[in-house]
Design an enzyme around this catalytic site. Structure first.
Site, PDB file in Angstrom:
ATOM      1  N   HIS A   1       0.847  -1.202   0.000  1.00 25.98           N
ATOM      2  CA  HIS A   1       0.000   0.000   0.000  1.00 25.98           C
ATOM      3  C   HIS A   1       0.882   1.252   0.000  1.00 25.98           C
ATOM      4  O   HIS A   1       0.652   2.179  -0.793  1.00 25.98           O
ATOM      5  CB  HIS A   1      -0.901  -0.026   1.244  1.00 25.98           C
ATOM      6  CG  HIS A   1      -1.638   1.256   1.517  1.00 25.98           C
ATOM      7  ND1 HIS A   1      -2.976   1.411   1.235  1.00 25.98           N
ATOM      8  CD2 HIS A   1      -1.236   2.436   2.063  1.00 25.98           C
ATOM      9  CE1 HIS A   1      -3.354   2.630   1.584  1.00 25.98           C
ATOM     10  NE2 HIS A   1      -2.312   3.264   2.104  1.00 25.98           N
ATOM     11  N   GLU A   2       1.878   1.277   0.878  1.00 23.27           N
ATOM     12  CA  GLU A   2       2.741   2.460   0.965  1.00 23.27           C
ATOM     13  C   GLU A   2       3.592   2.614  -0.298  1.00 23.27           C
ATOM     14  O   GLU A   2       3.805   3.731  -0.771  1.00 23.27           O
ATOM     15  CB  GLU A   2       3.617   2.395   2.213  1.00 23.27           C
ATOM     16  CG  GLU A   2       2.860   2.358   3.532  1.00 23.27           C
ATOM     17  CD  GLU A   2       1.853   3.486   3.715  1.00 23.27           C
ATOM     18  OE1 GLU A   2       1.978   4.524   3.022  1.00 23.27           O
ATOM     19  OE2 GLU A   2       0.933   3.334   4.533  1.00 23.27           O
TER      20      GLU A   2
ATOM     21  N   HIS B   1       1.582   4.238  -2.960  1.00 24.57           N
ATOM     22  CA  HIS B   1       1.397   5.685  -2.851  1.00 24.57           C
ATOM     23  C   HIS B   1       2.409   6.448  -3.706  1.00 24.57           C
ATOM     24  O   HIS B   1       2.154   7.598  -4.089  1.00 24.57           O
ATOM     25  CB  HIS B   1       1.516   6.136  -1.392  1.00 24.57           C
ATOM     26  CG  HIS B   1       0.217   6.112  -0.653  1.00 24.57           C
ATOM     27  ND1 HIS B   1      -0.933   6.704  -1.144  1.00 24.57           N
ATOM     28  CD2 HIS B   1      -0.118   5.570   0.548  1.00 24.57           C
ATOM     29  CE1 HIS B   1      -1.919   6.533  -0.275  1.00 24.57           C
ATOM     30  NE2 HIS B   1      -1.449   5.849   0.745  1.00 24.57           N
TER      31      HIS B   1
ATOM     32  N   GLU C   1      -6.095   6.873  -1.520  1.00 22.86           N
ATOM     33  CA  GLU C   1      -5.944   5.709  -0.647  1.00 22.86           C
ATOM     34  C   GLU C   1      -6.516   4.452  -1.293  1.00 22.86           C
ATOM     35  O   GLU C   1      -5.994   3.343  -1.080  1.00 22.86           O
ATOM     36  CB  GLU C   1      -6.622   5.969   0.698  1.00 22.86           C
ATOM     37  CG  GLU C   1      -5.994   7.076   1.511  1.00 22.86           C
ATOM     38  CD  GLU C   1      -4.557   6.772   1.931  1.00 22.86           C
ATOM     39  OE1 GLU C   1      -4.205   5.581   2.053  1.00 22.86           O
ATOM     40  OE2 GLU C   1      -3.793   7.733   2.129  1.00 22.86           O
TER      41      GLU C   1
ATOM     42  N   ASP D   1      -4.611   1.026  -1.833  1.00 24.45           N
ATOM     43  CA  ASP D   1      -5.150  -0.253  -1.357  1.00 24.45           C
ATOM     44  C   ASP D   1      -5.190  -1.284  -2.484  1.00 24.45           C
ATOM     45  O   ASP D   1      -4.819  -2.449  -2.296  1.00 24.45           O
ATOM     46  CB  ASP D   1      -6.569  -0.071  -0.805  1.00 24.45           C
ATOM     47  CG  ASP D   1      -6.579   0.331   0.661  1.00 24.45           C
ATOM     48  OD1 ASP D   1      -5.520   0.269   1.305  1.00 24.45           O
ATOM     49  OD2 ASP D   1      -7.665   0.683   1.160  1.00 24.45           O
TER      50      ASP D   1
END
Length: 658
Positions: free
Chosen positions: A506-507, A510, A566, A570
């Site tokens: 997830h990070e 980003h 987000e 995800d």
């Protein structure tokens, strides 16, 4: 401006939860994954009176808080001066904050000199005569300065200007006859009036001051960004010549303020909300001066409530409790703990990380990160819709991605500057916290024009969360999140990939979401995409917006634009974690998806759900669990989901970006 993953301690990452209410309702797996995994738990789970939610993240936080409070209580009984600073200073602050007998005896007295200073100004000449000290001391103004990395040269710190905050959580509360305004503003009005009465204003004076302050708040509201608008990072970068910016107000002496705060007036300032500053003269002028002055009084009293008497603290939390649905204020002892450890975040994080985070877990998590980066690189290399030039730049960014796991190598230097004056030397909690606030302001302003410290952590190691910093192209995984159900050496690799693996990916995602994709490998705002590639990416992002937008939840609907960043992270995170899990010899996709649903376990008050829908850039936890799995082909084969099942989504509607 960091992309966070949100919104029992064990040195090797915790133990898997095996409670009796943790059983899975297999009959629901094809129709509602979240309910199948968490429904039985939810039926018996109780939200603590001082909480707005309970579940995965909150339970881990509570366990950590309980452990650390116990540790500090034990250490507090020893001679605090026997500990090195800043740990000794944190213990002094913790002790001072717990002395409610003295706080009650002091009442509003520590605050009164601050209120008298605001009462003493009659016009802009009075205010401008002391405006430099005003800002250095932390008094409110309807605009502010802060120093952060220049978004187009992130190795150097630049000056930013921002707007005033509203009384209610978001501009949308003030628009379109919003029923939330009619519900919440009377509660806030009563809270603020009661606080002023506690500060020795008469009831009629308090009511008059609050109504006047509300007029100023209402004047600010039309000109500030909503949460949805603020979610677009690129719109924050609006550089102006400082000489032009200073003309935003014909009433505030902005040049004098800057020359008094900095070695020299900067040539440039980055304005986060240009429309607000275009309207500043209409908001703050001689006609509205008294309303602005009362707005300052109200903000000062409201901001101080948590550091004064118990009556102040209880009264001051009334509105936030109504907003979140909490039945009770945080208990006294816990509030003291939060105040001390919130102030010394790096200090308590250093203690937690060294005591409760093991090297074996650190090495294992770093192994998972490397696996995830390799999965991402492979996907980028085989991507079918990116052009070669964009693809090469994306891989460069991935190769330059920095990683922090566990806790920092050193405590932030600012925490060594905090020195607590204990009560036996005449110190009060309010005065100590005010001094710490002044140190924080001075420290931030002193960074202007200086190199950015790229090793600095923006989150305590004792925080159950993770983040990606687009300005540094850096991902950070604090020790606190590296425990079950996210991660444990006692869980299978597939469970860990469904938990911390998805967090890691997830990070990483980003770096390539609708915001992160605008920053290069050094964290600079720099368009490295071809026009064609970015247009195609925007179409994919629009599909993600559409997938979430308008989903009914908690009596309202999800805002797909607010949550798109987000949701992209995800989607990419879960997809890459899924692939990485399959690369392990013992992979079990059933375990993978079950643990993914489990980490989103959350039971919340209706008020808190509504608040998050309005301001949170993350989709509701239940939807994060359920919607993203529908985009993965492996989910359908793992649970034999077919057309007609609740979890089925037609192949052409499945969103696949990374």
């Amino acid at each position: 401006m960091r992309n966070q993953f949100l919104s029992a301690n064990n040195s090797e990452g915790g133990n898997a939860d095996q409670s009796t209410n943790d059983s899975i309702d297999t009959s629901l797996l094809k129709d509602d994954l979240y309910k199948a995994v968490n429904g039985r738990w939810e039926k018996t789970a109780k939200i603590p009176a001082d909480h707005s939610s309970t579940g995965g993240f909150m339970d881990l936080n509570d366990n950590i808080d309980k452990q650390l409070m116990s540790d500090l209580d034990e250490l507090e009984n020893k001679n605090v001066d026997s500990f090195e600073a800043p740990f000794s200073e944190m213990l002094k602050l913790y002790k001072l904050a717990q002395n409610f007998k003295k706080r009650d005896a002091d009442g509003a007295e520590p605050l009164k000199p601050y209120l008298e200073k605001i009462e003493g100004i009659s016009n802009f000449d009075d205010l401008n005569a002391q405006i430099v000290d005003w800002v250095k001391t932390g008094y409110p103004l309807p605009f502010g300065f802060f120093v952060e990395p220049d978004m187009k040269n992130t190795r150097v710190n630049a000056l930013f200007a921002n707007s005033a905050s509203l009384f209610l959580p978001d501009r949308t509360y003030y628009e379109n006859d919003n029923p939330a305004y009619k519900q919440l503003m009377p509660i806030l009005t009563k809270t603020l009036s009661q606080l002023l009465i506690l500060a020795d204003y008469s009831s009629s004076e308090a009511d008059e001051i609050v109504e006047s302050a509300k007029k100023f708040d209402a004047a600010i509201a039309p000109h500030v960004k909503s949460a949805e608008e603020s979610a677009d990072y690129s719109k924050m970068y609006n550089p102006q010549k400082f000489s032009d910016f200073a003309k935003s107000s014909s009433h505030f002496d902005i040049n004098k303020l800057a020359s008094g705060l900095f070695d020299k007036v900067p040539d440039q300032i980055i304005v986060t909300e240009p429309k607000y500053f275009e309207a500043l003269d209409d908001i703050a002028n001689e006609t509205t001066f008294q309303d602005m002055k009362n707005w300052m009084l109200v903000n000062t009293v409201y901001g101080a409530a948590g550091t004064l008497s118990e009556e102040f603290r209880q009264t001051g939390s009334t509105f936030s409790r109504a907003l979140s649905g909490k039945k009770e204020a945080t208990p006294q002892k816990k509030s003291a703990f939060y105040l001390a450890t919130g102030t010394f975040g790096q200090t308590i994080g250093d203690y937690y990380g060294k005591k409760y985070f093991g090297p074996k877990a650190k090495a294992d998590v770093e192994h998972m990160v490397r696996n995830m980066i390799n999965v991402y690189k492979n996907r980028l290399q085989n991507n079918t819709w990116l052009g070669e030039n964009t693809k090469k730049k994306a891989i460069v960014k991935l190769d330059k991605l920095e990683l922090h796991v566990g806790y920092p190598d050193h405590i932030d230097q600012i925490e060594y500057k905090y020195h607590i004056t204990p009560e036996n030397q005449g110190g009060t909690l309010f005065e100590n916290m005010s001094k710490i606030g002044e140190i924080g302001i001075a420290d931030n302003f002193a960074k202007l024009g200086k190199p950015v410290d790229r090793t600095r952590w923006e989150m305590s190691a004792s925080t159950v969360n993770a983040y990606y910093d687009p300005f540094k192209n850096l991902i950070v995984f604090p020790a606190a999140i590296l425990q079950a159900p996210f991660y444990s050496l006692k869980q299978s690799s597939s469970q860990n990939y469904g938990g911390i693996g998805a967090v890691i990916a997830h990070e990483i995602s980003h770096a390539f979401d609708n915001n992160g994709s605008l920053f290069d490998e050094l964290g600079n705002l720099n368009n490295w995409w071809t026009k064609e590639d970015h247009e195609y990416f925007t179409k994919l992002a629009d599909k993600m917006i559409k997938e979430f937008d308008g989903i009914p939840f908690a009596g309202s609907k999800v805002n797909g634009k607010l949550t798109v960043s987000e949701n992209i992270a995800d989607g990419g995170g879960l997809s890459c974690a899924n692939e990485a899990a399959k690369n392990e010899q013992d992979f079990n996709l059933y375990d993978f998806f079950i643990n993914w649903a489990k980490i989103w376990r959350m039971k919340a008050t209706d008020q808190y759900k509504q608040l998050l829908l309005n301001i949170d850039v993350h989709a509701p936890a239940e939807l994060r669990a359920n919607v993203q799995v529908k985009n993965l082909d492996d989910f359908y084969s793992t649970f034999e989901v077919k057309p007609g099942d609740g979890m089925y989504l037609k192949p052409e509607d499945r969103v696949k970006i990374w």
